[in-house]
Design a protein around this motif. Structure first.
Motif, mmCIF file in Angstrom:
data_model
loop_
_atom_site.group_PDB
_atom_site.id
_atom_site.type_symbol
_atom_site.label_atom_id
_atom_site.label_comp_id
_atom_site.label_asym_id
_atom_site.label_seq_id
_atom_site.Cartn_x
_atom_site.Cartn_y
_atom_site.Cartn_z
ATOM 1 N N ASP A 65 0.799 -1.223 0.000
ATOM 2 C CA ASP A 65 0.000 0.000 0.000
ATOM 3 C C ASP A 65 0.831 1.273 0.000
ATOM 4 O O ASP A 65 0.534 2.215 -0.710
ATOM 5 C CB ASP A 65 -0.941 0.009 1.209
ATOM 6 C CG ASP A 65 -2.184 -0.804 0.936
ATOM 7 O OD1 ASP A 65 -2.804 -0.582 -0.106
ATOM 8 O OD2 ASP A 65 -2.520 -1.675 1.764
ATOM 9 N N LEU A 68 2.180 2.402 -3.313
ATOM 10 C CA LEU A 68 1.172 2.969 -4.202
ATOM 11 C C LEU A 68 0.715 4.349 -3.710
ATOM 12 O O LEU A 68 0.504 5.272 -4.502
ATOM 13 C CB LEU A 68 -0.029 2.019 -4.315
ATOM 14 C CG LEU A 68 -1.013 2.352 -5.426
ATOM 15 C CD1 LEU A 68 -0.360 2.243 -6.798
ATOM 16 C CD2 LEU A 68 -2.226 1.431 -5.368
ATOM 17 N N SER A 75 -5.555 1.414 -3.379
ATOM 18 C CA SER A 75 -5.797 0.067 -3.842
ATOM 19 C C SER A 75 -6.773 -0.631 -2.921
ATOM 20 O O SER A 75 -6.869 -0.314 -1.744
ATOM 21 C CB SER A 75 -4.465 -0.680 -3.805
ATOM 22 O OG SER A 75 -4.688 -2.027 -4.100
ATOM 23 N N ASP A 88 -6.145 -1.020 -8.550
ATOM 24 C CA ASP A 88 -5.332 0.133 -8.172
ATOM 25 C C ASP A 88 -5.816 1.327 -8.981
ATOM 26 O O ASP A 88 -5.989 1.224 -10.191
ATOM 27 C CB ASP A 88 -3.860 -0.114 -8.509
ATOM 28 C CG ASP A 88 -3.406 -1.501 -8.054
ATOM 29 O OD1 ASP A 88 -3.551 -1.785 -6.857
ATOM 30 O OD2 ASP A 88 -2.951 -2.299 -8.898
ATOM 31 N N ALA A 98 2.182 0.956 -10.367
ATOM 32 C CA ALA A 98 1.109 -0.030 -10.182
ATOM 33 C C ALA A 98 1.490 -1.377 -10.794
ATOM 34 O O ALA A 98 1.250 -2.433 -10.195
ATOM 35 C CB ALA A 98 -0.191 0.491 -10.795
#
Lengths: 414, 418
Positions: A65, A68, A75, A88, A98
């Motif tokens: 996580d 991202l 996500s 995502d 991603a």
């Protein structure tokens, strides 16, 4: 019309690209062809527990996580009885991030013992919050084994019981990963303002080196044709008596699925539906009533559920409900009524398809069904359904020996 | 050569395009906003009425909101719903403390017709006693179902304490539903709907004639005087434990009266709140879910009303770890007050927030909602440029000072149920 391109890597990964020039955001959606139906009866809830663990870090990336989020994205994922779907959403400039993340966790997971222990606890709390600590929360835990005797749809995605989650072992989870989380068992959709060549290059860069594994072969226990009416009554600490009539219906890929979907709308979707008008507005037997389908890939369920008004017995409801269903089976719907259902479906579809994420998810899902373009053909099927075929299916589906009834009775002096 | 250990380079967000809707005046007090640039056949129309729960007694606002399509002299409720469904419309009435929002979602070519059905139901509504009785019956049953949920019990007690002594704190009881007459509903409707329109919002590529027609016909419902809302609030600082036998989870609510967008600290506080509990990577999620496994989810929020707002942390945890979870929540708040946030974490939150800002402006529906969030406080879209600037420039010391100023544990209302 949702435009898309499709290609496949040598390792079996199916890829769909959907171009949308109007948005600065992008989506990567990854559907794995594995759900709760692929679990063994002694180890239920695995597919879903596994989904939680997929965020626990992969071989080269300690935290999914945060990487991202650092790229401005977010996500999430969901597990159903049929599939596990990860997605995502991020600013389009950061497509690489991603793909890096999704490819690494397809390549190899690396969650720790600690991550397993914590996610086990989190899922147990989810079990409590959604299924045990809510009035009527355990309905699906009761209804599924009543309606299905052999097919794995007889347990819920969360699992049959908490002990299965409590006893999940690291080695079982590893073998689950190896079996189901491979390129040949996945469908990826990239959606956003990109060029096809660019997407091909990026996908190939990140995913092509993941070793090919044969797509797992699925043989599920076949549900015998139901030939008797089933009934279960339980007492619970709830404020009102509730009922759930579950009728077997066609699998997702057949035409009957679409017909039964419209049928459920006709009998109980809106305030203009037949059960609502008869049982609530005219006879005042229920405080709420609705009909809907489970939408599963294998043989599914059409459910009619609701709550009784104070002082109304299950018997009275039962008699009135079957009377009403008889009328539906005897009298064809008018063209006007059918048009009403169809325009609602068309409107809902237009709104759903506004979202980039919805489009990406749908493309993957229809590709799983056999052809991503099905997403563009679905409306045609709905709009071509006639009153005659609807009537045939009403008679086919709404039969007593095709029905399982769950009654939740309010404990007195609760 | 592919090296999976190296994270791809991240591209920063350079600019976000904010687009204004067209504005028309229905009256001196009532605006209508229209976002025409929708690349498909969908549209949405919203009517905002001064008919929130702070107006009128107990459940009056709530029942009236449920009766908008309950029938006219010529058409009963079923006929009206059939007509709406014939046009493929989805409609929704959203009720908050400060407004009732009637929304229609449909295909463009149906909107004019839908408005006419609405106008007829609205202008000629007779509120049949039978429909009222039915709704009361349904609502009572729903109330009893909710009453079994620890989250409901905790939230309602929290509202009571946070808005202490104002109409915002009113708790609904089962008996309230039997205490509303048809005459009261009709009076409420006449006062707060028929003369209570505050705003109309249109999103969709509709013909100009349709929009003009809706504007023209809606004028008669405009509010005559600017609606007044309470501005002074202070929460009761106390800890309340509600017992619910047999509950296997406990609901927790911790929070206090705070402020809304109009306050100078708002932008920085939004960033602080994100760090604490607003997203999946927040400290509360990382600690209480992802490290301890006490809960399926935990979050913190800044909820805004017209003249104020409140801060809230909410979660459901296993009953056996209720006190431990509260200790951890306290610990996380004190950490924000005592230790400067490290650069890596702050950078992540900044990037995440910028990504969210980009997403929140994506598409005409999202853009309109973004606009409405500032418009209701008399501000314009420049607010978001200020927010982006704040995200880019905020320093750890400012966040720490802010946590000390606004998040003292001793100022919190703490409710548990279960």
């Amino acid at each position: 019309m949702i435009q898309f391109e499709r290609f496949e890597l040598d390792n079996g990964l199916k890829v769909i690209f959907h171009k949308d020039v109007s948005t600065p955001m992008a989506v990567v959606n990854v559907l794995y062809d594995v759900g709760a139906r692929d679990e063994s009866e002694e180890q239920t809830g695995f597919a879903h527990l596994f989904e939680h663990l997929m965020f626990g870090g992969s071989v080269n990336i300690p935290e999914f996580d945060s990487a991202l989020q650092m790229a401005g994205g977010e996500s999430n994922a969901f597990t159903s009885n049929d599939i596990t779907n990860y997605y995502d959403v991020f600013p389009a400039n950061n497509l690489d991030t991603a793909l890096w993340l999704e490819s690494d966790r397809m390549f190899s997971l690396a969650f720790t013992d600690k991550s397993l222990e914590v996610q086990r606890q989190v899922v147990i709390e989810e079990f409590k919050q959604r299924y045990l600590n809510q009035p009527y929360g355990d309905v699906w835990l009761l209804l599924r084994p009543l309606a299905y005797k052999k097919h794995p749809y007889k347990w819920a995605t969360i699992g049959k019981e908490i002990s299965h989650i409590e006893n999940a072992k690291m080695e079982d989870i590893r073998s689950f990963f190896q079996r189901f989380y491979c390129p040949s068992n996945a469908i990826v959709c990239v959606a956003g303002n990109f060029e096809l060549d660019y997407v091909k290059e990026k996908i190939s860069y990140w995913f092509a080196s993941i070793p090919s594994v044969k797509k797992p072969f699925r043989i599920l226990p076949v549900e015998p044709i139901q030939s008797e009416f089933r009934e279960l009554t339980v007492e619970r600490k709830v404020p009102a008596d509730a009922f759930y009539y579950a009728f077997k219906m066609s699998e997702r890929k057949s035409e009957g699925y679409y017909v039964t979907d419209i049928l459920s709308d006709a009998i109980g979707r809106e305030k203009s539906s037949q059960l609502y008008i008869t049982l609530k507005k005219e006879k005042q037997l229920v405080s709420e009533i609705s009909a809907y389908i489970t939408g599963s890939l294998d043989e599914g369920l059409l459910i009619i559920s609701g709550k009784l008004n104070d002082g109304v017995s299950f018997e009275r409801l039962d008699e009135a409900l079957w009377d009403c269903l008889e009328t539906i089976k005897n009298v064809e719907l008018s063209e006007l009524e059918l048009d009403r259902l169809k325009i609602k479906i068309r409107t809902a579809k237009e709104f759903q398809e506004q979202g980039l994420l919805n489009r990406a998810m749908n493309l993957c899902f229809f590709e799983l069904l056999g052809d991503a373009n099905g997403v563009n053909e679905e409306q045609q099927i709905y709009q071509s359904i006639s009153t005659k075929i609807l009537h045939e299916f009403a008679n086919e589906v709404l039969r007593k020996e095709n029905c399982s009834l769950l009654k939740i009775k309010a404990e007195k002096n609760a | 050569m592919l090296d999976r250990k190296i994270a791809p380079k991240i591209t920063d967000i350079e600019e976000i395009k904010f687009i204004y809707p067209q504005k028309m005046e229905l009256s001196d007090l009532v605006p209508m906003y229209w976002m025409k640039e929708v690349p498909n056949a969908t549209s949405r129309i919203d009517f905002y009425f001064d008919a929130g729960t702070v107006r009128g007694k107990s459940v009056l606002a709530s029942l009236t909101a449920g009766l908008i399509f309950s029938g006219t002299k010529e058409k009963d409720s079923t006929t009206l719903h059939n007509l709406l469904d014939d046009s493929g419309a989805y409609f929704d009435v959203g009720l908050t403390q400060e407004s009732a929002l009637v929304s229609f979602y449909a295909l463009n070519d149906q909107m004019l017709n839908i408005f006419r059905i609405f106008e007829d139901a609205f202008e000629n509504g007779v509120f049949p006693q039978k429909e009222i009785d039915e709704l009361v019956n349904d609502r009572k049953q729903k109330f009893l179902v909710n009453y079994e949920k620890v989250s409901f019990l905790a939230q309602r007690e929290f509202q009571k304490q946070i808005f202490n002594g104002t109409p915002y704190s009113r708790l609904i009881e089962l008996s309230d539903y039997d205490d509303v007459s048809r005459t009261e509903i009709i009076d409420f409707f006449n006062q707060f709907y028929k003369n209570g329109l505050m705003k109309v919002v249109v999103v969709g590529d509709l013909p100009q004639t349709t929009v003009d027609y809706i504007a023209g016909q809606s004028r008669k419902w405009c509010v005559q005087a600017r609606p007044e809302f309470q501005s002074d609030f202070s929460n009761n600082i106390k800890t309340i434990k509600l017992e619910k036998k047999d509950a296997i989870q406990s609901a927790i609510r911790v929070g206090k009266t705070l402020f809304n967008k109009e306050h100078d600290d708002y932008l920085a506080f939004t960033i602080l709140n994100t760090i604490l509990g607003e997203f999946f990577g927040s400290r509360l999620m990382k600690n209480i879910r992802e490290d301890k496994g006490y809960t399926y989810g935990i979050g913190s929020y800044l909820s805004e009303i017209n003249k104020s707002g409140y801060f809230l942390i909410g979660t459901e945890v296993g009953s056996d770890v209720r006190d431990k979870a509260l200790d951890e929540i306290k610990k996380e708040i004190e950490l924000l007050q005592n230790e400067l946030i490290i650069e890596d974490e702050l950078e992540l939150v900044k990037n995440y927030l910028l990504g969210q800002a980009l997403k929140s402006a994506d598409g005409p529906y999202a853009m309109m909602d973004l606009f409405l969030a500032v418009e209701s406080h008399g501000m314009n879209l420049d607010f978001y440029n200020k927010f982006i600037h704040k995200i880019q420039t905020i320093k750890p010391q400012e966040l720490l000072d802010l946590a000390r100023k606004h998040l003292n544990w001793d100022s919190m209302t703490i409710i548990t149920a279960g």
